[in-house]
Design a protein around this motif. Structure first.
Motif, PDB file in Angstrom:
ATOM      1  N   GLN A   4      75.771  30.261  56.673  1.00  0.00           N
ATOM      2  CA  GLN A   4      75.637  31.568  57.304  1.00  0.00           C
ATOM      3  C   GLN A   4      74.213  31.848  57.752  1.00  0.00           C
ATOM      4  OE1 GLN A   4      76.696  35.031  55.015  1.00  0.00           O
ATOM      5  NE2 GLN A   4      76.816  36.309  56.839  1.00  0.00           N
ATOM      6  N   ILE A   5      73.240  31.228  57.115  1.00  0.00           N
ATOM      7  CA  ILE A   5      71.859  31.380  57.582  1.00  0.00           C
ATOM      8  C   ILE A   5      71.737  30.804  58.990  1.00  0.00           C
ATOM      9  CG2 ILE A   5      69.457  30.708  57.180  1.00  0.00           C
ATOM     10  CD1 ILE A   5      70.110  30.698  54.187  1.00  0.00           C
ATOM     11  N   LEU A   6      72.407  29.652  59.219  1.00  0.00           N
ATOM     12  CA  LEU A   6      72.392  29.045  60.556  1.00  0.00           C
ATOM     13  C   LEU A   6      73.125  29.919  61.568  1.00  0.00           C
ATOM     14  CD1 LEU A   6      73.110  25.306  59.636  1.00  0.00           C
ATOM     15  CD2 LEU A   6      70.897  26.364  60.176  1.00  0.00           C
ATOM     16  N   SER A   7      74.260  30.466  61.170  1.00  0.00           N
ATOM     17  CA  SER A   7      75.027  31.300  62.102  1.00  0.00           C
ATOM     18  C   SER A   7      74.282  32.596  62.419  1.00  0.00           C
ATOM     19  CB  SER A   7      76.422  31.602  61.541  1.00  0.00           C
ATOM     20  OG  SER A   7      76.352  32.398  60.379  1.00  0.00           O
ATOM     21  N   SER A   8      73.563  33.136  61.434  1.00  0.00           N
ATOM     22  CA  SER A   8      72.771  34.336  61.675  1.00  0.00           C
ATOM     23  C   SER A   8      71.632  34.042  62.649  1.00  0.00           C
ATOM     24  CB  SER A   8      72.206  34.863  60.351  1.00  0.00           C
ATOM     25  OG  SER A   8      71.471  36.041  60.557  1.00  0.00           O
ATOM     26  N   ALA A   9      71.021  32.862  62.506  1.00  0.00           N
ATOM     27  CA  ALA A   9      69.963  32.455  63.430  1.00  0.00           C
ATOM     28  C   ALA A   9      70.522  32.297  64.847  1.00  0.00           C
ATOM     29  CB  ALA A   9      69.346  31.142  62.961  1.00  0.00           C
ATOM     30  N   PHE A  10      71.711  31.719  64.963  1.00  0.00           N
ATOM     31  CA  PHE A  10      72.375  31.559  66.263  1.00  0.00           C
ATOM     32  C   PHE A  10      72.657  32.923  66.881  1.00  0.00           C
ATOM     33  CE2 PHE A  10      76.458  29.779  68.419  1.00  0.00           C
ATOM     34  CZ  PHE A  10      75.809  29.747  69.644  1.00  0.00           C
ATOM     35  N   MET A  11      73.110  33.873  66.060  1.00  0.00           N
ATOM     36  CA  MET A  11      73.401  35.215  66.542  1.00  0.00           C
ATOM     37  C   MET A  11      72.132  35.911  67.018  1.00  0.00           C
ATOM     38  SD  MET A  11      75.749  37.421  67.129  1.00  0.00           S
ATOM     39  CE  MET A  11      75.455  39.032  67.868  1.00  0.00           C
ATOM     40  N   ALA A  12      71.029  35.750  66.279  1.00  0.00           N
ATOM     41  CA  ALA A  12      69.759  36.355  66.677  1.00  0.00           C
ATOM     42  C   ALA A  12      69.264  35.764  67.992  1.00  0.00           C
ATOM     43  CB  ALA A  12      68.711  36.151  65.576  1.00  0.00           C
ATOM     44  N   PHE A  13      69.404  34.451  68.148  1.00  0.00           N
ATOM     45  CA  PHE A  13      69.004  33.790  69.393  1.00  0.00           C
ATOM     46  C   PHE A  13      69.825  34.326  70.562  1.00  0.00           C
ATOM     47  CE2 PHE A  13      69.494  30.514  72.616  1.00  0.00           C
ATOM     48  CZ  PHE A  13      68.197  30.076  72.807  1.00  0.00           C
ATOM     49  N   SER A  14      71.132  34.448  70.368  1.00  0.00           N
ATOM     50  CA  SER A  14      72.005  34.924  71.443  1.00  0.00           C
ATOM     51  C   SER A  14      71.707  36.379  71.798  1.00  0.00           C
ATOM     52  CB  SER A  14      73.481  34.770  71.049  1.00  0.00           C
ATOM     53  OG  SER A  14      73.832  35.654  70.004  1.00  0.00           O
ATOM     54  N   GLY A  51      81.405  36.140  57.174  1.00  0.00           N
ATOM     55  CA  GLY A  51      80.168  36.404  57.903  1.00  0.00           C
ATOM     56  C   GLY A  51      79.834  35.278  58.852  1.00  0.00           C
ATOM     57  N   PHE A  52      80.007  34.044  58.398  1.00  0.00           N
ATOM     58  CA  PHE A  52      79.766  32.876  59.248  1.00  0.00           C
ATOM     59  C   PHE A  52      80.693  32.901  60.461  1.00  0.00           C
ATOM     60  CE2 PHE A  52      81.112  28.621  60.537  1.00  0.00           C
ATOM     61  CZ  PHE A  52      79.899  27.996  60.811  1.00  0.00           C
ATOM     62  N   ALA A  53      81.961  33.199  60.244  1.00  0.00           N
ATOM     63  CA  ALA A  53      82.943  33.215  61.337  1.00  0.00           C
ATOM     64  C   ALA A  53      82.608  34.295  62.361  1.00  0.00           C
ATOM     65  CB  ALA A  53      84.351  33.432  60.777  1.00  0.00           C
ATOM     66  N   ALA A  54      82.249  35.485  61.888  1.00  0.00           N
ATOM     67  CA  ALA A  54      81.945  36.594  62.799  1.00  0.00           C
ATOM     68  C   ALA A  54      80.699  36.290  63.635  1.00  0.00           C
ATOM     69  CB  ALA A  54      81.741  37.884  62.005  1.00  0.00           C
ATOM     70  N   GLU A  55      79.658  35.798  62.988  1.00  0.00           N
ATOM     71  CA  GLU A  55      78.410  35.509  63.703  1.00  0.00           C
ATOM     72  C   GLU A  55      78.575  34.358  64.684  1.00  0.00           C
ATOM     73  OE1 GLU A  55      75.280  36.849  60.199  1.00  0.00           O
ATOM     74  OE2 GLU A  55      75.983  34.794  60.314  1.00  0.00           O
ATOM     75  N   THR A  56      79.265  33.312  64.268  1.00  0.00           N
ATOM     76  CA  THR A  56      79.434  32.146  65.134  1.00  0.00           C
ATOM     77  C   THR A  56      80.271  32.493  66.359  1.00  0.00           C
ATOM     78  OG1 THR A  56      79.288  30.669  63.223  1.00  0.00           O
ATOM     79  CG2 THR A  56      80.235  29.756  65.236  1.00  0.00           C
ATOM     80  N   GLY A  57      81.353  33.221  66.155  1.00  0.00           N
ATOM     81  CA  GLY A  57      82.209  33.609  67.274  1.00  0.00           C
ATOM     82  C   GLY A  57      81.481  34.503  68.257  1.00  0.00           C
ATOM     83  N   ALA A  58      80.768  35.512  67.741  1.00  0.00           N
ATOM     84  CA  ALA A  58      80.037  36.434  68.612  1.00  0.00           C
ATOM     85  C   ALA A  58      78.903  35.725  69.345  1.00  0.00           C
ATOM     86  CB  ALA A  58      79.488  37.597  67.794  1.00  0.00           C
ATOM     87  N   ALA A  59      78.152  34.883  68.631  1.00  0.00           N
ATOM     88  CA  ALA A  59      77.001  34.199  69.235  1.00  0.00           C
ATOM     89  C   ALA A  59      77.437  33.226  70.323  1.00  0.00           C
ATOM     90  CB  ALA A  59      76.212  33.466  68.159  1.00  0.00           C
ATOM     91  N   PHE A  60      78.527  32.518  70.086  1.00  0.00           N
ATOM     92  CA  PHE A  60      79.035  31.584  71.093  1.00  0.00           C
ATOM     93  C   PHE A  60      79.403  32.327  72.373  1.00  0.00           C
ATOM     94  CE2 PHE A  60      82.650  29.475  73.143  1.00  0.00           C
ATOM     95  CZ  PHE A  60      82.090  28.227  73.425  1.00  0.00           C
ATOM     96  N   LEU A  61      80.077  33.447  72.219  1.00  0.00           N
ATOM     97  CA  LEU A  61      80.477  34.240  73.384  1.00  0.00           C
ATOM     98  C   LEU A  61      79.259  34.811  74.111  1.00  0.00           C
ATOM     99  CD1 LEU A  61      82.831  35.506  74.995  1.00  0.00           C
ATOM    100  CD2 LEU A  61      82.794  37.405  73.373  1.00  0.00           C
ATOM    101  N   LEU A  62      78.283  35.311  73.369  1.00  0.00           N
ATOM    102  CA  LEU A  62      77.108  35.943  73.975  1.00  0.00           C
ATOM    103  C   LEU A  62      76.234  34.957  74.730  1.00  0.00           C
ATOM    104  CD1 LEU A  62      76.146  38.389  71.097  1.00  0.00           C
ATOM    105  CD2 LEU A  62      76.879  39.041  73.402  1.00  0.00           C
TER     106      LEU A  62
END
Length: 331
Positions: free
Chosen positions: A176-186, A253-264
């Motif tokens: 989830q730390i990785l997915s949160s970083a992906f979400m912040a980048f997006s 949390g990982f699923a929500a962040e990864t899905g949102a970040a990929f779309l963004l």
């Protein structure tokens, strides 16, 4: 009459203030779930989001072009129109972040530009095709975020069905730390561009550029200021999304962040200015509902939706009135 140069300076300064409030307001988009699951402390999560927001801002300028060219006819936009729009959106962002409401800075900016433009020139100045495209994308993005994130959590549950739940939570604590970083980048890739778009419009209106363009210094300044705003952290909004909306565990949390970040990141590259707030909120609701409908606090979700509905017309009315008060500054 004020020197147009100083009005330009004021517009650029307010565009950067808007980016600060955007980062301050939307910190929750990147880190609410990682804080809600207690994977990272709020301060560590905010630091992570600030750095990745800064990096994401250099990803693309396609969204900036959409803001600059697809909402109103740029040939009829004045510095006073932009000044009125920016004051309105900043006031709206400050009020809603203090109330803890995760509204969309994108909707607020678009509504503000539309309202001020209508006060200046009437409906003829609006780019209806572009506005409709943007609004459709903003309506669809939370739904798509919810669907993608729900699919991811279903896959996770399927793959890890024979592993103890406590072990799965531990594994995804690190993921989830990785997915949160992906979400912040997006988030940086999508939202930092909105101030760039306004600055590009201001330079065109001033006459220093013959066509819409985003200079390198506007990209750098927008990125830096958004990072600083993110570091300020909107704690009430983080609490609303990360804790009040749905009870999240690390896989969710990982699923929500990864899905949102990929779309963004996808739509940022295409050049569609969607709302990161709507997308991550839809993703969290989708993840919660995919496992158990009762895990989503629908009363909180309802209040968030009311705020979404009010944002665009609210900021449009505010900027309309502001332009009427400031139009004496027009040359």
């Amino acid at each position: 009459m004020l020197d147009p140069f100083w009005i330009l300076v004021a517009v650029i300064a307010l565009a950067l203030v808007f980016n600060f409030t955007n980062g301050w307001h939307d910190t929750a988009n990147a880190i609410a779930t990682v804080v809600g699951t207690r994977t990272l402390s709020p301060w560590m999560a905010i630091l992570l989001a600030s750095v990745l927001n800064l990096a994401g801002a250099f990803f693309s300028t396609e969204v900036a072009k959409a803001i600059g060219e697809d909402i109103v006819n740029i040939h009829y936009v004045t510095l006073i129109v932009l000044l009125s729009a920016l004051i309105a959106v900043i006031v709206w962002n400050v009020i809603t972040v203090l109330m803890g409401l995760p509204t969309s800075s994108s909707h607020a900016l678009i509504g503000s530009i539309i309202g001020a433009a209508l006060a200046y020139k009437g409906p003829s100045i609006l780019q209806y095709h572009g506005i409709i495209t943007i609004l459709i994308a903003m309506l669809i993005s939370p739904v798509l975020g919810g669907i993608v994130s729900a699919a991811i959590i279903k896959l996770i549950r399927g793959f890890f069905s024979n592993i103890p739940r406590s072990r799965v939570k531990t594994i995804f604590k690190y993921l989830q730390i990785l997915s949160s970083a992906f979400m912040a980048f997006s988030h940086g890739a999508s939202d930092a561009q909105k101030a760039m778009g306004v600055i590009g419009m201001a330079l065109f209106a001033f006459g220093s550029h013959s066509q819409f363009t985003v200079p390198w210094w506007a990209t750098a300044a927008s990125a830096l200021i958004m990072g600083v705003g993110t570091a300020a952290g909107g704690r009430k909004v983080i609490h609303t999304i990360g804790s009040r909306l749905s009870r999240l565990e690390t896989p969710q949390g990982f699923a929500a962040e990864t899905g949102a970040a990929f779309l963004l990141t996808t739509v940022a590259k295409i050049g569609v200015p969607v709302s990161t707030t709507h997308t991550i909120t839809g993703s969290i609701i989708g993840v919660g509902a995919a496992e158990r409908l009762r895990s989503v606090r629908w009363s909180v979700a309802g209040k968030i939706i009311y705020a979404w509905v009010l944002t665009l017309p609210g900021t449009a009315v505010m900027s309309y009135l502001l332009y009427m008060a400031l139009k004496f500054l027009e040359p």
